[in-house]
Design an enzyme around this catalytic site. Structure first.
Site, mmCIF file in Angstrom:
data_model
loop_
_atom_site.group_PDB
_atom_site.id
_atom_site.type_symbol
_atom_site.label_atom_id
_atom_site.label_comp_id
_atom_site.label_asym_id
_atom_site.label_seq_id
_atom_site.Cartn_x
_atom_site.Cartn_y
_atom_site.Cartn_z
ATOM 1 N N GLU A 147 0.835 -1.196 0.000
ATOM 2 C CA GLU A 147 0.000 0.000 0.000
ATOM 3 C C GLU A 147 0.868 1.245 0.000
ATOM 4 O O GLU A 147 1.918 1.273 0.629
ATOM 5 C CB GLU A 147 -0.948 -0.017 1.206
ATOM 6 N N CYS A 186 3.865 8.289 0.863
ATOM 7 C CA CYS A 186 4.127 7.372 1.975
ATOM 8 C C CYS A 186 4.207 5.956 1.391
ATOM 9 O O CYS A 186 3.247 5.492 0.782
ATOM 10 C CB CYS A 186 2.981 7.511 2.972
ATOM 11 N N CYS A 229 4.003 -6.593 8.763
ATOM 12 C CA CYS A 229 5.090 -6.133 9.637
ATOM 13 C C CYS A 229 5.184 -7.094 10.806
ATOM 14 O O CYS A 229 4.172 -7.581 11.303
ATOM 15 C CB CYS A 229 4.796 -4.726 10.157
ATOM 16 N N CYS A 247 3.505 -3.657 17.001
ATOM 17 C CA CYS A 247 3.134 -2.526 17.859
ATOM 18 C C CYS A 247 1.617 -2.633 18.077
ATOM 19 O O CYS A 247 0.859 -2.839 17.124
ATOM 20 C CB CYS A 247 3.505 -1.201 17.202
ATOM 21 N N CYS A 267 -1.064 -0.490 15.955
ATOM 22 C CA CYS A 267 -0.903 -0.347 14.512
ATOM 23 C C CYS A 267 -1.596 -1.492 13.780
ATOM 24 O O CYS A 267 -1.368 -2.662 14.085
ATOM 25 C CB CYS A 267 0.589 -0.333 14.175
ATOM 26 N N CYS A 324 -2.219 7.022 9.179
ATOM 27 C CA CYS A 324 -1.129 6.287 9.826
ATOM 28 C C CYS A 324 -1.657 5.082 10.575
ATOM 29 O O CYS A 324 -2.591 5.183 11.365
ATOM 30 C CB CYS A 324 -0.418 7.165 10.856
#
Ligand code: SAH
Length: 342
Positions: free
Chosen positions: A83, A96, A103, A107, A110, A330
């Site tokens: 993305e 971005c 990932c 975290c 996220c 984000c």
């Protein structure tokens, strides 16, 4: 696929063509990117049809903010998703990009981390996001913004410093063949301390953003599991090394979560660290994600947190949210597709 190929191998993609084809192709990939091979006007028609330009197909393109935010979901032939988000402002256009599919850092707040790791992206897949967005912007200018991408931030999916080899090679190509300034590229990291030091020793000096989120190890280890491996002091001293070695100012990212890391004590700790690093602080109000009930603090609490930082001498801004309604903000990438009811 042209972008999976290292630049010096372009000749092997067109083995039966005269030597100057390589230079022509390179110009279409890196100088004046186009969306389709059909637009590569100085190549013979047969060759144009035979070339596969992108290492992905664009599965979804969504726009928001009156066309000034565009998000792409790209799918690779082996089925992973990438993305990227393009955001136009009066004086800059920021892209971005993702460095990994998924990932592994996990975290808690996220969305990418909540869904786990698929694989590293290859340098060609990283560079192709930049080229695709550049070609898109040329074909679809955004009113009232610059006509080219002014900033590239590794703030999409993935931890760039956990995919060092391909991120390095992608930055080599962006600063070399694409002629971008290293300063205009920001690597954002959750704090892979040894890789921050390694990055400091690269020939190009990119901008560095460090995602801190907590000013003590106990809280940071809860939010950012990698903190157990590289605790706060190691991350801060690696950043100090980066700043000393490169002469670049670092910035600190702090995702503000209601009742978690928005206390005045945390603000004091953060101001101390920012002072030590001479770093600018970027506050990001938490964007909602599917797997937790966490939310952003109220406007009052956010202002109080920022006022405390300023009182302690820190330089701080609140990041404007873009694309929340298309899950492009984000930490939201990848959310809706995997969880359609969210
Ligand atoms: N892995 C890198 C880059 C990707 S995330 C890093 O951690 O820095 C880019 C920024 O978005 C990071 O500061 C990250 O903490 C922040 N972020 C992640 N999820 C978020 C969310 N739900 N709301 C607001 N910011 C978030």
């Amino acid at each position: 696929m042209l972008y999976l190929t290292e630049p010096e191998d372009l000749a092997s993609v067109v083995p039966n063509e005269p030597g100057y084809r390589t230079a022509q192709l390179s110009a279409w990939l890196y100088d004046t990117p186009v969306l389709t091979t059909g637009e590569m006007t100085n190549l013979p028609a047969g060759l144009r049809q035979s070339l596969d330009l992108w290492p992905f197909v664009v599965e979804v393109e969504q726009t928001a903010d009156k066309g000034r935010t565009v998000k792409w979901l790209m799918r690779t032939p082996d089925g992973v998703s990438i993305e990227a988000v393009l955001m136009g402002y009066p004086k800059r256009v920021t892209l971005c990009i993702s460095s990994q599919a998924g990932c592994a850092m996990a975290c808690t707040f996220c969305a990418t981390g909540q869904f786990g790791f698929e694989r590293h992206l290859l340098s060609g897949e990283i560079v192709a996001q930049v080229a695709y967005a550049s070609a898109y912007l040329t074909a679809n200018p955004m009113p009232g913004t610059p006509d080219h991408i002014t900033n590239i931030v590794f703030m999409g999916m993935g931890e760039p410093l956990a995919n060092y080899r391909h991120v390095k090679s992608a930055i080599d190509r962006m600063t070399g063949l694409m002629g971008r300034s290293a300063r205009s590229i920001t690597v954002s990291t959750v704090g892979v301390a040894p890789a921050i030091r390694r990055l400091a020793d690269e020939p190009w000096k990119v901008s560095l953003a460090v995602s801190l989120h907590a000013a003590d190890d106990e809280l940071r280890s809860q939010l950012v599991p990698l903190n157990r491996r590289y605790p706060l002091e190691e991350v801060v001293s690696a950043t100090e090394y980066y700043v000393a070695r490169t002469g670049r100012r670092a910035s600190i990212e702090w995702t503000l979560i209601d009742g978690t890391n928005d206390s005045l004590e945390q603000a004091d700790g953060l101001a101390r660290i920012a002072g030590r690093l001479g770093a600018h602080i970027n506050i990001i109000a938490l964007n909602p994600t599917p797997l937790t009930a966490d939310k952003a603090p109220s406007a009052e609490r956010t202002s109080a947190f920022m006022a405390r930082l300023r009182k302690r001498g820190a330089n701080v801004t609140l990041r404007a949210t873009r694309g929340r309604e298309i899950d492009a903000a984000c930490g939201q990438l990848r959310a809706r597709r995997l969880n359609p009811v969210s």
